[in-house]
Every structure is written in structure tokens, then in C-alpha cells.
Scaffold this motif. Structure first.
Motif, PDB file in Angstrom:
ATOM      1  N   THR A  27      43.067  46.437  37.212  1.00 15.41           N
ATOM      2  CA  THR A  27      44.511  45.895  36.773  1.00 15.41           C
ATOM      3  C   THR A  27      44.605  44.500  36.678  1.00 15.41           C
ATOM      4  O   THR A  27      43.458  43.702  37.192  1.00 15.41           O
ATOM      5  N   ILE A  28      45.430  43.859  36.380  1.00 11.68           N
ATOM      6  CA  ILE A  28      45.660  42.438  36.302  1.00 11.68           C
ATOM      7  C   ILE A  28      45.716  41.797  37.798  1.00 11.68           C
ATOM      8  O   ILE A  28      44.928  40.771  37.885  1.00 11.68           O
ATOM      9  N   GLN A  29      46.131  42.577  38.568  1.00 15.85           N
ATOM     10  CA  GLN A  29      46.201  42.063  40.018  1.00 15.85           C
ATOM     11  C   GLN A  29      44.744  42.359  40.538  1.00 15.85           C
ATOM     12  O   GLN A  29      44.317  41.170  41.397  1.00 15.85           O
ATOM     13  N   GLU A  30      43.991  43.183  40.193  1.00 13.86           N
ATOM     14  CA  GLU A  30      42.626  43.357  40.712  1.00 13.86           C
ATOM     15  C   GLU A  30      41.698  42.356  40.313  1.00 13.86           C
ATOM     16  O   GLU A  30      41.052  41.891  40.711  1.00 13.86           O
ATOM     17  N   ALA A  81      42.562  39.295  39.042  1.00  9.97           N
ATOM     18  CA  ALA A  81      43.024  38.044  39.814  1.00  9.97           C
ATOM     19  C   ALA A  81      42.292  38.002  41.194  1.00  9.97           C
ATOM     20  O   ALA A  81      42.043  36.891  41.701  1.00  9.97           O
ATOM     21  N   ASP A  82      42.546  39.129  41.982  1.00 10.52           N
ATOM     22  CA  ASP A  82      41.848  38.873  43.278  1.00 10.52           C
ATOM     23  C   ASP A  82      40.434  38.709  43.385  1.00 10.52           C
ATOM     24  O   ASP A  82      39.827  38.133  44.240  1.00 10.52           O
ATOM     25  N   GLN A  83      39.603  39.282  42.154  1.00 10.87           N
ATOM     26  CA  GLN A  83      38.202  39.091  42.190  1.00 10.87           C
ATOM     27  C   GLN A  83      37.879  37.739  41.380  1.00 10.87           C
ATOM     28  O   GLN A  83      36.949  37.063  41.777  1.00 10.87           O
ATOM     29  N   TYR A  84      38.696  37.464  40.291  1.00 14.22           N
ATOM     30  CA  TYR A  84      38.300  36.143  39.648  1.00 14.22           C
ATOM     31  C   TYR A  84      39.501  34.927  39.565  1.00 14.22           C
ATOM     32  O   TYR A  84      38.861  33.886  38.976  1.00 14.22           O
TER      33      TYR A  84
END
Length: 236
Positions: free
Chosen positions: A102-105, A107-110
Motif C-alpha cells: 500500500t502507499i503507507q507500507e 512509505a514505511d519501507q522507503y
């Protein structure tokens, strides 16, 4: 039915014989449908070329498989158009293909707004990998590429060996001009993305697409703030 031309059985001599029998877009779509049956998919972005191809395809294969790479970053107008298309071509199998993150996932990783800092990686995650997964299930895919669109597309053929996805890429619209596309849309009263009327010749993800003033090629406005010109789907 003749033996299907696949990535593994690619033969230049056989290809030239096939190309010699294909005169126009409808010939190409009929050949592709006959060759691949259910083992071909149309990857549609719902741009102007997409409207033409969907309509042509509906005359050849009303139950065609259509996929849309839903990055979760498209304009609302694109999603609204997709709904109209689903209602217009009810027999088509239209699937929204999502990235694994997802967009949030992502963002969390990258980090937030990866498309600003590393657009190539963002396209890899949200477009290339999802398409690769879908194409691994079929022998061929259809694309709306046109030779007029850019210098990197000048040499595409009706039928192409796709080394990137180990597939066969079918491009029925290679000889169409931008004017041809719009004449067909208007003559057939096809729905299209209203952003085209607001100086968006090519429409991708909202964060990476801008309007264009004055004369411009049909790829103008994509990744305008970087040197990037392609999402990577059509580059080896």
C-alpha cells in the motif's frame, strides 16, 4: 489452430511471414485473438489510446481480459472513467491490479513520497512488478504504443519480442497519429478522460503528471520535473 508464437518459440522468419499478412489494427487484434485465445491480456491505462483500443477490441473479442495497473496514485478522473468503461463494455473482464505494498507500507519501507526522490523505484514497485506478475500467467499482452509518441517508440512493430517480461507484446496502433486517435474517439462518441481537455496529452499517476501549454508531443507532461521519460514498462 496454428502453433502460437511465444517468447520461447520466437522466430524472425515466421514473424516476417505473419507481419506480411497484417494490414491494419483490426487484422492485428483478430490475429492475436486467434493465436492466443485466453492467454492474452490487454494492459489499459485508460488514456486516449486506451479508449480506441477498448472499442476496437470489443468488435473482436467481447470477453477480452483487461487489466489496469492501479497504483493508488491515479487522478480521480481516471478512476471515474474506469467505472464508465466497466458499464459500457460489460462483457469485458476488467481487473484492477494492485501493488504488493500500500502507499503507507511503501512509505514505511522507503520513506514518504518515493515518487519525488526515486521515481524509478516507485514505478518498479507500483507498475512493473504488478505487470510482471500478471504477464507470467499469459503468453502475450496488448499495448497502445504508437510510433509517433516518442523517439524510443519509433521502431515498434505490430508484434514484438518483449525481453523485459519474457512475453509477446502486441501493438495494434503503431501507425496511428494523435489526430487519428481523436478522430476515432469523436466519430464513435467514446468516453475519455476530461483531463485531456485540460492540456494533459498523457495521463499517468497524479503526483508525476502535469498539464502542458502549447504544442507538445503526446508524452509531454510525464515526469516533467525529472529526466525520466518512461515508467519502465516498455524499456528492455
Amino acid at each position: 489452430m496454428e502453433s502460437a508464437l511465444t517468447y520461447e518459440t520466437w522466430n524472425e522468419a515466421n514473424l516476417q511471414q505473419i507481419l506480411g499478412q497484417l494490414r491494419d489494427s483490426m487484422d492485428v487484434l483478430k490475429w492475436a485473438t486467434r493465436q492466443y485465445g485466453s492467454s492474452i491480456v490487454y494492459a489499459c491505462s485508460f488514456g486516449a489510446e486506451g479508449m480506441v483500443l477498448l472499442d476496437l477490441l470489443s468488435k473482436v473479442n467481447k470477453e477480452a481480459k483487461v487489466i489496469f495497473l492501479d497504483t493508488d496514485l491515479h487522478f480521480k478522473e481516471t478512476y471515474e472513467l474506469a467505472d464508465k468503461i466497466r458499464n459500457r463494455y460489460k462483457d469485458f473482464s476488467i481487473e484492477f491490479v494492485k501493488p504488493s505494498l500500500t502507499i503507507q507500507e511503501q512509505a514505511d519501507q522507503y520513506g514518504d513520497e518515493l515518487w519525488k526522490r526515486n521515481p524509478n523505484l516507485c514505478c518498479q514497485l507500483r507498475k512493473i512488478e504488478p505487470l510482471a506478475s500478471e504477464l507470467s500467467k499469459v503468453d502475450a499482452w496488448i499495448s497502445g504504443l504508437r510510433r509517433e509518441q516518442s523517439l524510443t517508440r519509433r521502431n515498434i512493430q505490430f508484434i514484438n519480442k518483449d525481453d523485459k517480461f519474457k512475453s509477446i507484446k502486441i501493438c495494434p496502433l503503431i501507425h496511428w497519429t494523435w489526430n487519428d486517435i481523436w478522430e476515432y474517439i469523436q466519430l464513435n462518441q467514446l468516453p475519455y478522460n476530461p483531463l485531456h481537455d485540460q492540456h494533459y496529452p498523457s495521463i499517468g499517476c497524479a503526483p508525476c503528471t502535469v498539464s502542458v501549454e502549447g504544442p507538445a508531443d503526446s508524452r509531454a507532461g510525464r515526469w516533467a520535473t525529472s529526466e525520466k521519460t518512461e515508467c519502465g514498462l516498455h524499456k528492455s
